[in-house]
Motif scaffolding. Structure first.
Motif, PDB file in Angstrom:
ATOM      1  N   GLN A 128       0.649   4.891  -4.587  1.00 43.71           N
ATOM      2  CA  GLN A 128      -0.338   5.010  -3.507  1.00 43.71           C
ATOM      3  C   GLN A 128       0.249   5.769  -2.315  1.00 43.71           C
ATOM      4  OE1 GLN A 128      -2.070   1.204  -2.536  1.00 43.71           O
ATOM      5  NE2 GLN A 128      -1.806   0.522  -4.635  1.00 43.71           N
ATOM      6  N   THR A 129      -0.626   6.432  -1.601  1.00 47.88           N
ATOM      7  CA  THR A 129      -0.216   7.184  -0.414  1.00 47.88           C
ATOM      8  C   THR A 129      -1.044   6.700   0.779  1.00 47.88           C
ATOM      9  OG1 THR A 129      -1.894   8.897  -0.610  1.00 47.88           O
ATOM     10  CG2 THR A 129       0.130   9.231  -1.876  1.00 47.88           C
ATOM     11  N   PRO A 130      -0.762   7.204   1.966  1.00 47.99           N
ATOM     12  CA  PRO A 130      -1.586   6.780   3.108  1.00 47.99           C
ATOM     13  C   PRO A 130      -3.016   7.313   3.057  1.00 47.99           C
ATOM     14  CG  PRO A 130       0.510   7.692   3.850  1.00 47.99           C
ATOM     15  CD  PRO A 130       0.392   8.003   2.411  1.00 47.99           C
ATOM     16  N   PHE A 131      -3.392   8.021   2.012  1.00 50.29           N
ATOM     17  CA  PHE A 131      -4.749   8.566   1.927  1.00 50.29           C
ATOM     18  C   PHE A 131      -5.461   8.069   0.686  1.00 50.29           C
ATOM     19  CE2 PHE A 131      -2.199  11.406   4.419  1.00 50.29           C
ATOM     20  CZ  PHE A 131      -2.996  11.586   5.536  1.00 50.29           C
ATOM     21  N   GLU A 132      -6.645   7.548   0.894  1.00 53.67           N
ATOM     22  CA  GLU A 132      -7.453   7.026  -0.205  1.00 53.67           C
ATOM     23  C   GLU A 132      -7.730   8.141  -1.211  1.00 53.67           C
ATOM     24  OE1 GLU A 132      -8.487   3.696  -0.137  1.00 53.67           O
ATOM     25  OE2 GLU A 132      -8.991   4.103  -2.221  1.00 53.67           O
ATOM     26  N   GLY A 133      -7.459   7.870  -2.455  1.00 52.51           N
ATOM     27  CA  GLY A 133      -7.755   8.856  -3.514  1.00 52.51           C
ATOM     28  C   GLY A 133      -6.597   9.784  -3.809  1.00 52.51           C
ATOM     29  N   VAL A 134      -5.613   9.846  -2.927  1.00 54.62           N
ATOM     30  CA  VAL A 134      -4.441  10.701  -3.188  1.00 54.62           C
ATOM     31  C   VAL A 134      -3.328   9.830  -3.769  1.00 54.62           C
ATOM     32  CG1 VAL A 134      -2.698  12.224  -2.180  1.00 54.62           C
ATOM     33  CG2 VAL A 134      -5.019  12.243  -1.306  1.00 54.62           C
ATOM     34  N   SER A 135      -2.824  10.215  -4.946  1.00 46.17           N
ATOM     35  CA  SER A 135      -1.751   9.441  -5.578  1.00 46.17           C
ATOM     36  C   SER A 135      -0.476  10.242  -5.603  1.00 46.17           C
ATOM     37  CB  SER A 135      -2.151   9.073  -7.004  1.00 46.17           C
ATOM     38  OG  SER A 135      -3.371   8.372  -6.987  1.00 46.17           O
ATOM     39  N   ARG A 136       0.608   9.508  -5.835  1.00 43.11           N
ATOM     40  CA  ARG A 136       1.935  10.120  -5.842  1.00 43.11           C
ATOM     41  C   ARG A 136       2.487  10.022  -7.261  1.00 43.11           C
ATOM     42  NH1 ARG A 136       5.542   9.234  -1.572  1.00 43.11           N
ATOM     43  NH2 ARG A 136       4.165   7.620  -0.782  1.00 43.11           N
ATOM     44  N   LEU A 137       3.050  11.104  -7.751  1.00 44.55           N
ATOM     45  CA  LEU A 137       3.703  11.066  -9.063  1.00 44.55           C
ATOM     46  C   LEU A 137       5.022  10.328  -8.884  1.00 44.55           C
ATOM     47  CD1 LEU A 137       3.392  12.230 -12.016  1.00 44.55           C
ATOM     48  CD2 LEU A 137       4.993  14.001 -11.283  1.00 44.55           C
ATOM     49  N   GLN A 138       5.212   9.288  -9.665  1.00 47.99           N
ATOM     50  CA  GLN A 138       6.443   8.496  -9.522  1.00 47.99           C
ATOM     51  C   GLN A 138       7.576   9.091 -10.344  1.00 47.99           C
ATOM     52  OE1 GLN A 138       5.538   4.077  -9.588  1.00 47.99           O
ATOM     53  NE2 GLN A 138       3.690   4.941 -10.456  1.00 47.99           N
TER      54      GLN A 138
END
Lengths: 419, 324
Positions: A128-138
C-alpha cells in the motif's frame, strides 16, 4: 525489443508504445547469465529478452542483483523485482494500467490520498502507498498483465522470505563509495530543516526523520554515482512495527485525535496477520517477533526510501543489507543505537522542528488541526519528553510538519473527505 | 518623474510618483512600490530609476500622512486603511492607464502589500516583490529579542523561552521603540488608538529635513503588522522575488529562507536573494541591481541601448551580405 537501464520509469498502457524492457537498478550475475543463456555481445536487451523467454514469470529467481524490471510485449506486461530489492515500482489499475518509479508523478493520475494509513502503518504497509489505488511492487514480487484486448492481471507471485534470503545471499555487490555522515556539529541544520518540505514533495509522502534530509543533503554534495549504504543511515528507521501502536506511541497519544486513533484498527489487523506469519515461519526459533518484523519489513522499507532519495539525484545506492547475514547482524544490534536527535529546544526558533511543530497550531492547515491536537498545552507536554526521547519527539514533529506541508502543496490538496 | 494625486475612497489624495520608461518605448509592465515605515518615496528614487531604465514604469506611492500625500502624519482612521489605499491606487491605474501590474515594497511597505493580497486577492496582479519585508510582529521572524519576548513566548507556547538574544547597541540605533504600556492601553481603550505608541530612531531635526514621520499610532502599527504571514505567502500564486540583506537589523536571516521553502509552493516561480553585508536600508541598493533583472527575465525586453546595438549589428550584417 529495447532495454534501458534508467533512473526513471513511466509507462501508461493506454499510450501506444512499442515492445520494451526497462531495468531500474543493476544485475550482478550478468557474465554468468550470458554463459548460461549462450548470449554473446554486450547488449543487455538481448540478454534480458533471452532470460524472459526461458524463465518467464520465474525470472527473478535467476537474475541476481538489486532491481526492478518491466518487460512489455504486444500481448503481456510483466513487472518483477529482485529478492529484498531496494528499488520499487508503483502501479495502478483504476484509471488504466500505469506504472511509475515516481510516486509523486503517479499520484497525479489518482485522486484519493490516504496519508493517514501510511502514517499509521509505516513500513508494515506492504504494497500500500499513501494514495488509494496506487500499489507498490514488493521485493521479490512478480505481476503479469494480459494487455491485448482487456487489461487483466493473470499472475502474481511473491517469493517467500526464506527464498528471498537465499537469493539475496548470492548477490555480489558492485564497488561503491561509502557515504558517511559528518559529526552532528558540522551539519548545517538550517539547510536540513529547509530540505524537509521539498523532499517530502518529491517523495510524495511525509518525511519521518531528519536523517533522510541529511542523507539527501550529502547526496547532493557528492559526485560519486555509486553510493554504498552505511549502517548509520538505518539507525533512524521507523520502528513502528516493533511494538504495538499503543505502547510505542503512548507518550504522544494526546496529540492524536479520536478520528486518527480509529485508524489504528487497521494496524492491529495487520499486526495480527503478521504475528500468524511469524509463528508459521522457521525464524521464530532464532528471532523475536520485533526482530523478524524489522528484518523482513522495516529494514527493506527504509532501504527503499533511501534508494528513492538516491534516485532523485540520479545515483545508485548499493545496499549491502539486502544480504541476510548483514541485515540480521544489524537487526540484532538494534538496542545499541544512539537516540541522539538533530534538533534541540535551545536552537533558534525559526528553523527548529520542535518550535515549528508548536507553531502549527497557529499557522498549520485546517486538516492538520482536524486530525491532531496541537494546542500549546498538549504540544508542550510532548516536547517535555524531548530530553528522554529526542529522536522520537523529533520524528513526530517532522512527520506533522511535512504532513501539513503536503496537505497544502502536496501532490494533491486534501479535503475532509479524504480522512 | 511625474507626480499624480490619486483620491482614496475617503477623498484623501495620495501622492504617486511615476517614473516612466524611455519615452520612445512605452512600458508594458508597471511596478507599484510602497516605502518602508517612517520614510517616504524620495528615498527610493534610485530604485525607480533603475527599473525605468530597463523599460518598466515604476510608481512610488507615499502612504497617507507621509511624503506628499494628504492625511494625518503617524496615524490612520481605522486598521486596514492602508491596504484599502493600495486597492484605490490599483483601481485608479486600472481605469486610467491600464497595464499589467507588479506589486511590492520595502520593509513595512511589503507588509501593506501582503495585507492587500490577503484582503483583495491577487487577481489584479501579475507578480510581486518584497524587499526586507517588515514582518516583525512574530517572535520567530525577528533577529533580536525585545523586552517582552519572554512573556510573549510563554503565552504562545506555554513554556519558558530557552534563550534570549537582545539587540546590540549598534542595531538599537536603527530599531523603532515601542511603548508597551501605551500599546496595551490602546488595545483596551479604543479612543487611545490615535495616540503615539511607537517611535522611530533618529534626530527630529534630520527627520524633518528628510520628511520622515517618527511617531506612529496604534492604528497605523496595526495596519502594517501581519501576524498570519504564513497563510498569505501560501496563497500567493504569482511570480515572486524576496530580497533581503544578511545583516538586516530587523529580520532574522533564517526567516526568508524558511518562508521560501515552507510557505511558498514548490512549483511556484520564486526567487530568494539574501545579500551579504547589506542591512535593512542598504539592501535597497542591492535591490536596484536584482529587481530590474528579475523583471526582464519575466516581462521585459532588452533595454533600448542593447536593442539599438542589435539593430545596428543586424543592419551591418545585411549590408555585408549585400556587398558579398
Amino acid at each position: 525489443m529495447m532495454a534501458d537501464i534508467q533512473s526513471d520509469i513511466w509507462i501508461n498502457i493506454d499510450s501506444p508504445q512499442s515492445e520494451s524492457c526497462h531495468l531500474l537498478g543493476y544485475l550482478t550475475n550478468e557474465a554468468a547469465l550470458r554463459e548460461q543463456l549462450n548470449v554473446s555481445g554486450d547488449s543487455l536487451n538481448v540478454l534480458l529478452d533471452a532470460a524472459f523467454k526461458l524463465w518467464d514469470k520465474q525470472v527473478n529467481q535467476h537474475l541476481l542483483g538489486d532491481y526492478v524490471i518491466v518487460y512489455k510485449t504486444n500481448q503481456k506486461l510483466l513487472i518483477t523485482s529482485s529478492a529484498r530489492a531496494s528499488y520499487t515500482l508503483y502501479y495502478q489499475m483504476d484509471r488504466g494500467l500505469v506504472l511509475s518509479s515516481d510516486l509523486t508523478r503517479m499520484s497525479k493520475v489518482v485522486s484519493e490520498p490516504q496519508f493517514m494509513r501510511n502514517m499509521v502503518l509505516g513500513p508494515l504497509a506492504d504494497n500500500q502507498t499513501p494514495f488509494e489505488g496506487v500499489s507498490r511492487l514488493q521485493g521479490g514480487e512478480t505481476r503479469l498483465w494480459q494487455i491485448s484486448g482487456n487489461v487483466e492481471l493473470t499472475h502474481q507471485a511473491l517469493l517467500s522470505n526464506e527464498q528471498q534470503s537465499a537469493l539475496a545471499q548470492q548477490v555480489r555487490l558492485p564497488e561503491a563509495m561509502p557515504l558517511i555522515a559528518p559529526a552532528l556539529a558540522d551539519t548545517k541544520l538550517t539547510d536540513l530543516f529547509n530540505r524537509l518540505p521539498q523532499l517530502a514533495h518529491q517523495l510524495g509522502q511525509p518525511i519521518s526523520d531528519a536523517g533522510l534530509a541529511h542523507f539527501d543533503q550529502l547526496l547532493s554534495a557528492t559526485d560519486a554515482q555509486m553510493i554504498l549504504l552505511d549502517s548509520q543511515w538505518l539507525n533512524a528507521r521507523n520502528r513502528i512495527g516493533e511494538q504495538r501502536f499503543e505502547q510505542s506511541h503512548h507518550w504522544c497519544k494526546s496529540v492524536f485525535k479520536r478520528r486518527l486513533s480509529k485508524s489504528t484498527a487497521q494496524l492491529k489487523a495487520t499486526q495480527k496477520t503478521l504475528a500468524t506469519a511469524y509463528k508459521a515461519s522457521s525464524a521464530n526459533q532464532s528471532q523475536s517477533f520485533n526482530q523478524w518484523l524489522d528484518f523482513n519489513y522495516v529494514l527493506p522499507a527504509w532501504c527503499q526510501l533511501l534508494q528513492d532519495i538516491a534516485r532523485l539525484h540520479g545515483k545508485v545506492l548499493v545496499n549491502p543489507f539486502l544480504q541476510p547475514a548483514k541485515a540480521l547482524n544489524l537487526v540484532m544490534q538494534v538496542k545499541a543505537q544512539p537516540p541522539q536527535g538533530y534538533f534541540s529546544l535551545e536552537q533558534a526558533s525559526i528553523n527548529n522542528v520542535l518550535d515549528a511543530m508548536q507553531r502549527l497550531f497557529y499557522m498549520g492547515e485546517k486538516n492538520t488541526n482536524t486530525l491532531f491536537k496541537l494546542d500549546p498545552v498538549t504540544t508542550r507536554s510532548v516536547l517535555k519528553q524531548h530530553q528522554n526521547k529526542p529522536r522520537q519527539v523529533e520524528q513526530l514533529c517532522i512527520k506533522l510538519l511535512t504532513f501539513d506541508y503536503l496537505s497544502r502543496f502536496g501532490p494533491l490538496t486534501l479535503s475532509q473527505s479524504h480522512f | 518623474m511625474n507626480t499624480l494625486m490619486i483620491p482614496a475612497r475617503d477623498g484623501t489624495e495620495l501622492a504617486c510618483h511615476q517614473y516612466e520608461a524611455q519615452p520612445d518605448r512605452p512600458a508594458q509592465t508597471r511596478l507599484l512600490f510602497f516605502h518602508g515605515g517612517s520614510f517616504n518615496s524620495r528615498r527610493y528614487a534610485n530604485l525607480a530609476k533603475a527599473c525605468a531604465k530597463q523599460g518598466f514604469e515604476m510608481v512610488l506611492c507615499d502612504w497617507r500622512g507621509h511624503g506628499e500625500s494628504q492625511g494625518t502624519a503617524g496615524t490612520c482612521d481605522y486598521i486596514g486603511q492602508l491596504e484599502d489605499d493600495v486597492a484605490d491606487i490599483i483601481s485608479y491605474f486600472e481605469s486610467n492607464q491600464p497595464m499589467s501590474l507588479v506589486l511590492g515594497g520595502h520593509s513595512l511597505g511589503s507588509a501593506i502589500c501582503l495585507r492587500y493580497i490577503k484582503k483583495y486577492g491577487q487577481q489584479k496582479l501579475t507578480g510581486c516583490y518584497f524587499i526586507a519585508p517588515g514582518i516583525s510582529s512574530n517572535l520567530e521572524s525577528v533577529r533580536y529579542d525585545g523586552p517582552g519576548s519572554k512573556a510573549s513566548f510563554r503565552l504562545r507556547f506555554w513554556r519558558k523561552k530557552p534563550s534570549f538574544n537582545p539587540a546590540p547597541e549598534a542595531a538599537l540605533k536603527h530599531l523603532p521603540k515601542m511603548n508597551n504600556r501605551k500599546f496595551l492601553m490602546a488595545i483596551m481603550l479604543p479612543f487611545l488608538r490615535h495616540t503615539k505608541i511607537m517611535n522611530f530612531p533618529g534626530s527630529a531635526k534630520m527627520a524633518k529635513l528628510e520628511g520622515r514621520v517618527t511617531d506612529y499610532s496604534f492604528n497605523l502599527i496595526a495596519s502594517v503588522s501581519i501576524t498570519d504571514y504564513a497563510q498569505v505567502f501560501r496563497q500567493i500564486k504569482l511570480p515572486i522575488v524576496l530580497i533581503c540583506g544578511e545583516a538586516d537589523e530587523m529580520l532574522n536571516p533564517l526567516f526568508l529562507p524558511t518562508v521560501y521553502q515552507w510557505h511558498l509552493g514548490p512549483t511556484l516561480d520564486k526567487q530568494l536573494h539574501m545579500l551579504p553585508k547589506l542591512n535593512h536600508m542598504s539592501v535597497i541598493n542591492g535591490a536596484s541591481r536584482i529587481l530590474p533583472q528579475w523583471l526582464i527575465d519575466r516581462w521585459g525586453q532588452a533595454p533600448v541601448q542593447e536593442q539599438e546595438q542589435e539593430q545596428e549589428q543586424e543592419q551591418e550584417q545585411v549590408a555585408q551580405e549585400q556587398v558579398a
